[in-house]
Design an enzyme around this catalytic site. Structure first.
Site, PDB file in Angstrom:
ATOM      1  N   MET A  11       0.088  11.814 -13.559  1.00  0.00           N
ATOM      2  CA  MET A  11       0.037  10.367 -13.540  1.00  0.00           C
ATOM      3  C   MET A  11      -0.549   9.889 -14.864  1.00  0.00           C
ATOM      4  SD  MET A  11       1.495   9.719 -10.752  1.00  0.00           S
ATOM      5  CE  MET A  11       1.208   8.099 -10.136  1.00  0.00           C
ATOM      6  N   THR A  12      -0.721   8.620 -14.980  1.00  0.00           N
ATOM      7  CA  THR A  12      -1.067   8.061 -16.283  1.00  0.00           C
ATOM      8  C   THR A  12      -1.300   6.568 -16.157  1.00  0.00           C
ATOM      9  OG1 THR A  12      -0.366   8.028 -18.573  1.00  0.00           O
ATOM     10  CG2 THR A  12       1.302   7.517 -16.959  1.00  0.00           C
ATOM     11  N   THR A  13      -1.490   5.930 -17.286  1.00  0.00           N
ATOM     12  CA  THR A  13      -1.499   4.472 -17.347  1.00  0.00           C
ATOM     13  C   THR A  13      -0.624   4.040 -18.511  1.00  0.00           C
ATOM     14  OG1 THR A  13      -3.784   4.409 -16.527  1.00  0.00           O
ATOM     15  CG2 THR A  13      -2.918   2.391 -17.509  1.00  0.00           C
ATOM     16  N   ASP A  60      -2.198   5.970 -22.261  1.00  0.00           N
ATOM     17  CA  ASP A  60      -3.198   6.992 -22.525  1.00  0.00           C
ATOM     18  C   ASP A  60      -2.455   8.246 -22.982  1.00  0.00           C
ATOM     19  OD1 ASP A  60      -2.180   7.432 -19.796  1.00  0.00           O
ATOM     20  OD2 ASP A  60      -3.620   9.065 -19.757  1.00  0.00           O
ATOM     21  N   LYS A 115       3.777   9.550 -24.184  1.00  0.00           N
ATOM     22  CA  LYS A 115       4.333   8.823 -23.046  1.00  0.00           C
ATOM     23  C   LYS A 115       5.112   7.592 -23.483  1.00  0.00           C
ATOM     24  CE  LYS A 115       0.426  10.486 -20.459  1.00  0.00           C
ATOM     25  NZ  LYS A 115      -0.802  10.116 -19.780  1.00  0.00           N
TER      26      LYS A 115
END
Length: 196
Positions: free
Chosen positions: A1-3, A18, A34
């Site tokens: 996951m990530t932002t 991020d 990303k």
């Protein structure tokens, strides 16, 4: 996951993410990309499985290049978003869940950001959007501080603040901040270190 974050400004757009990639509860990569340049002026940001993001980005790059060669004109972000939607829908049974933002010029004066889910549903982003495991945390900062008349310069600061907030609270986000801007001057990339 990530932002991942997208912010529409009066003079362009900002995409930010991020740098952490996780595999379960383990940090797999501290320098994950990303946000992927699709053309010299269109960017794709993704949350979810990095391999699926990279795969769909390669297909989109190739398809857009072919369409530009055949039509002898530059594709805009609306056309790219529609093509991406079609690709996602075609591959809906083969991809893991993805959250995507695609940004770029609509014409010589306007810029746009579009959000797509993993099966191709498109939403135009009129102000800001955050996606991924830390997205809901980042949204708090974006909602409190976004101004419809924001400049790209101020949107960069807002994206950084929202991502730092997300990194502080979300265990699947961290290890730096990558920010891209798209303006009449073109695409620019910034990389900011962040505390984990």
């Amino acid at each position: 996951m990530t932002t991942i974050i997208g912010i529409k400004a009066r003079d362009g757009v900002v995409l930010a993410s991020d740098k952490q990639a996780s595999m379960g509860n383990i940090v797999e990569d501290k320098r994950a990309q990303k946000i992927i340049p699709i053309t010299d002026y269109i960017l794709l940001a993704g949350s979810g499985t990095v391999a699926d993001l990279q795969h769909i980005a390669k297909i989109l790059k190739t398809e857009l290049k072919l369409r530009e060669l055949y039509s002898r004109r530059t594709m805009n972000v609306i056309e790219a978003a529609n093509l991406l939607s079609h690709l996602l829908y075609q591959n809906r049974f083969y991809l893991n869940p993805l959250g995507l933002l695609i940004a770029g010029p609509i014409n010589s004066k306007e810029f746009g950001i579009y959000s797509l889910d993993g099966i191709g549903a498109i939403s135009e982003i009129k102000d800001y959007f955050a996606e991924g495991s830390g997205g809901v945390i980042a949204l708090g900062t974006l909602e409190a501080e976004y101004n419809p008349d924001i400049t790209v310069r101020d949107a960069i600061k807002l994206a950084e603040k929202a991502l730092k907030s997300s990194i502080a609270r979300d265990v699947f986000s961290g290890y730096g901040i990558e920010i891209y801007t798209i303006t009449k001057k073109g695409v620019e990339k910034l990389f900011l270190e962040a505390q984990k």
